[in-house]
Design a protein around this motif. Structure first.
Motif, PDB file in Angstrom:
ATOM      1  N   PRO A  70       3.315  22.982  10.735  1.00  0.00           N
ATOM      2  CA  PRO A  70       3.866  23.300   9.413  1.00  0.00           C
ATOM      3  C   PRO A  70       3.854  24.805   9.153  1.00  0.00           C
ATOM      4  O   PRO A  70       2.926  25.511   9.556  1.00  0.00           O
ATOM      5  CB  PRO A  70       2.919  22.563   8.446  1.00  0.00           C
ATOM      6  N   ALA A  71       4.861  25.284   8.462  1.00  0.00           N
ATOM      7  CA  ALA A  71       4.956  26.713   8.151  1.00  0.00           C
ATOM      8  C   ALA A  71       4.090  27.061   6.950  1.00  0.00           C
ATOM      9  O   ALA A  71       4.006  26.290   5.992  1.00  0.00           O
ATOM     10  CB  ALA A  71       6.403  27.093   7.868  1.00  0.00           C
ATOM     11  N   ASP A  72       3.444  28.229   6.999  1.00  0.00           N
ATOM     12  CA  ASP A  72       2.724  28.735   5.836  1.00  0.00           C
ATOM     13  C   ASP A  72       3.452  29.972   5.313  1.00  0.00           C
ATOM     14  O   ASP A  72       4.513  30.348   5.812  1.00  0.00           O
ATOM     15  CB  ASP A  72       1.264  29.040   6.190  1.00  0.00           C
ATOM     16  N   TYR A  73       2.862  30.629   4.287  1.00  0.00           N
ATOM     17  CA  TYR A  73       3.595  31.723   3.655  1.00  0.00           C
ATOM     18  C   TYR A  73       3.724  32.948   4.536  1.00  0.00           C
ATOM     19  O   TYR A  73       4.671  33.724   4.395  1.00  0.00           O
ATOM     20  CB  TYR A  73       2.987  32.068   2.296  1.00  0.00           C
ATOM     21  N   THR A  74       2.806  33.148   5.482  1.00  0.00           N
ATOM     22  CA  THR A  74       2.948  34.297   6.388  1.00  0.00           C
ATOM     23  C   THR A  74       4.094  34.083   7.367  1.00  0.00           C
ATOM     24  O   THR A  74       4.882  34.993   7.626  1.00  0.00           O
ATOM     25  CB  THR A  74       1.629  34.541   7.145  1.00  0.00           C
ATOM     26  N   GLN A  75       4.201  32.878   7.904  1.00  0.00           N
ATOM     27  CA  GLN A  75       5.338  32.600   8.782  1.00  0.00           C
ATOM     28  C   GLN A  75       6.642  32.756   8.014  1.00  0.00           C
ATOM     29  O   GLN A  75       7.604  33.366   8.494  1.00  0.00           O
ATOM     30  CB  GLN A  75       5.245  31.196   9.370  1.00  0.00           C
ATOM     31  N   ALA A  76       6.694  32.209   6.799  1.00  0.00           N
ATOM     32  CA  ALA A  76       7.906  32.297   5.985  1.00  0.00           C
ATOM     33  C   ALA A  76       8.227  33.750   5.638  1.00  0.00           C
ATOM     34  O   ALA A  76       9.383  34.181   5.698  1.00  0.00           O
ATOM     35  CB  ALA A  76       7.743  31.473   4.713  1.00  0.00           C
ATOM     36  N   GLY A  77       7.192  34.529   5.292  1.00  0.00           N
ATOM     37  CA  GLY A  77       7.408  35.932   4.969  1.00  0.00           C
ATOM     38  C   GLY A  77       7.903  36.732   6.155  1.00  0.00           C
ATOM     39  O   GLY A  77       8.689  37.676   6.007  1.00  0.00           O
ATOM     40  N   SER A  78       7.468  36.347   7.351  1.00  0.00           N
ATOM     41  CA  SER A  78       7.920  37.029   8.568  1.00  0.00           C
ATOM     42  C   SER A  78       9.391  36.731   8.841  1.00  0.00           C
ATOM     43  O   SER A  78      10.167  37.625   9.189  1.00  0.00           O
ATOM     44  CB  SER A  78       7.044  36.605   9.752  1.00  0.00           C
TER      45      SER A  78
END
Length: 416
Positions: free
Chosen positions: A314-322
């Motif tokens: 699952p994606a978290d906010y750091t992956q999404a922000g990247s």
């Protein structure tokens, strides 16, 4: 002889100028070469690989669609990775190599604020734009680097929100112990927690910045003796996990346990299982928030599904922000119609375009501040409080975004 010497001197100066500005006049290519600096080894490798997933997913989706469209023509992207090895000095050397040897057009930046703070002056020197998808220390933005941007707001922008959420619970917590690991991000997190708690009348029993990797059991023993309502800790991946294990070991459960980054990372729940239940954290993105993307993914849900399919995590906010960092570059490049390889003038124009950017993405609004204490950080997002409930990070504040009520106080470890 003298004339030859003078001419040689000016040629040397001109060549030096070209090198400093990273002008790649001898190179011809029909794709964007993108430098990526992150920690693929060392203590920060877990977070570094989260950023890697985010950058990779952006590049894969862009290339699947044929590339970045510039004035009717599409240009693929090629990521060139440099491992910072969780060390700021190694990250700075990596930045130098990406510019002078790899001749990248722009850079997707490091995991961790410390490494970002080391890389930013190097890229400032060569005038190469960087967007970091994860660094959150306010120290970065106080430096006012012209060529450095960030898609995740600094922790002093987001850190007060979970404290406000806790203060609204019944009965409201009255005391807290706040600790932070001794690095740029973690210290800033602890400072944000402390400032917010004091402003809300929560008494700070103990506040301390501890060495990185420190055994936290003695600090938790103090907590058990003083019995604060809240234990709040600013740290990274393994440190957060070890804190919970320390509390479990001494069998002390505070009413609320607050962290920041790491709670939303799947590895946190995987490592702790039922002991992760009820832990609070801060975020600016989850796959369930309502967003409306104009580029690549239409909303948070579709991005979350794509990330899970690509990496089985699952994606978290750091992956999404990247991933959002890549999108920001993509949109700005299209706006200025810059084609690879980028010249010095095009990179200057790219910076100007990023400063004026205001776009809706699956991640939320990207809007980089042009002045003030958040200079070049993204201020388009709403900070959220999350809590681990049934193994998932659920939004519990602010009220208008809440998906479930907060579980409070925490269940004792031996009753789970």
């Amino acid at each position: 002889m003298r004339k030859s010497y003078v001419m040689g001197f000016f040629v040397a100066v001109a060549l030096l100028g070209l090198t400093c500005y990273g002008v790649y006049a001898d190179e011809t290519r029909d794709y964007f070469k993108v430098g990526v600096i992150t920690s693929l080894s060392g203590d920060l490798a877990t977070g570094g690989n989260v950023t890697k997933r985010g950058y990779d997913l952006w590049a894969e989706e862009v290339n699947r669609l044929g590339g970045i469209e510039i004035d009717g023509k599409k240009y693929p992207v090629k990521l060139v990775y440099a491992d910072a090895q969780s060390e700021p000095s190694v990250g700075a050397s990596a930045a130098e190599r990406l510019v002078t040897q790899e001749k990248v057009d722009f850079v997707l930046g490091p995991y961790s604020s410390g490494v970002t703070l080391a890389c930013a002056p190097v890229l400032e020197k060569y005038k190469v734009p960087m967007i970091t998808g994860s660094a959150e220390s306010p120290l970065i933005w106080k430096q006012k680097f012209l060529y450095t941007f960030g898609t995740i707001p600094p922790v002093n922008y987001t850190g007060s929100t979970p404290i406000k959420t806790l203060a609204s619970l019944t009965p409201p917590p009255k005391t807290a112990i706040i600790l932070g690991s001794n690095d740029a991000f973690s210290k800033a997190t602890a400072e944000a927690f402390k400032a917010a708690a004091e402003a809300l009348g929560i008494k700070i029993i103990k506040y301390d910045i501890v060495p990185q990797g420190q055994d936290l059991t003695p600090y938790m023993a103090v907590a058990k003796a003083t019995r604060p309502d809240i234990i709040a800790f600013g740290g990274h991946d393994e440190e957060l996990i070890n804190l919970v294990k320390s509390l479990r070991q001494i069998n002390y459960t505070p009413k609320a346990l607050l962290m920041h980054y790491g709670v939303t990372e799947p590895a946190f729940v995987e490592a702790l299982g039922k002991d992760a239940e009820g832990v609070f954290g801060a975020t600016v993105w989850t796959p369930t928030i309502p967003t409306h993307g104009e580029v690549l993914w239409p909303d948070a849900k579709s991005y979350g599904e794509a990330a899970l399919k690509a990496f089985n995590v699952p994606a978290d906010y750091t992956q999404a922000g990247s991933t959002a960092a890549g999108i920001a570059f993509q949109v700005a490049l299209a706006q200025i119609k810059a084609t690879p390889p980028l010249s010095y003038e095009e990179r200057k124009a790219l910076v100007s375009a990023l400063e004026k950017l205001h776009i809706n993405t699956f991640y939320g609004v990207i809007d980089f501040a042009e002045e003030g204490e958040y200079y070049h950080a993204n201020v388009g997002l709403t900070p959220l409080t999350v809590q681990i409930q049934k193994g998932q990070a659920v939004i519990v504040g602010p009220p208008e975004y809440a998906e479930a009520p907060a579980l409070y106080p925490l269940k004792p470890w031996n009753e789970r």
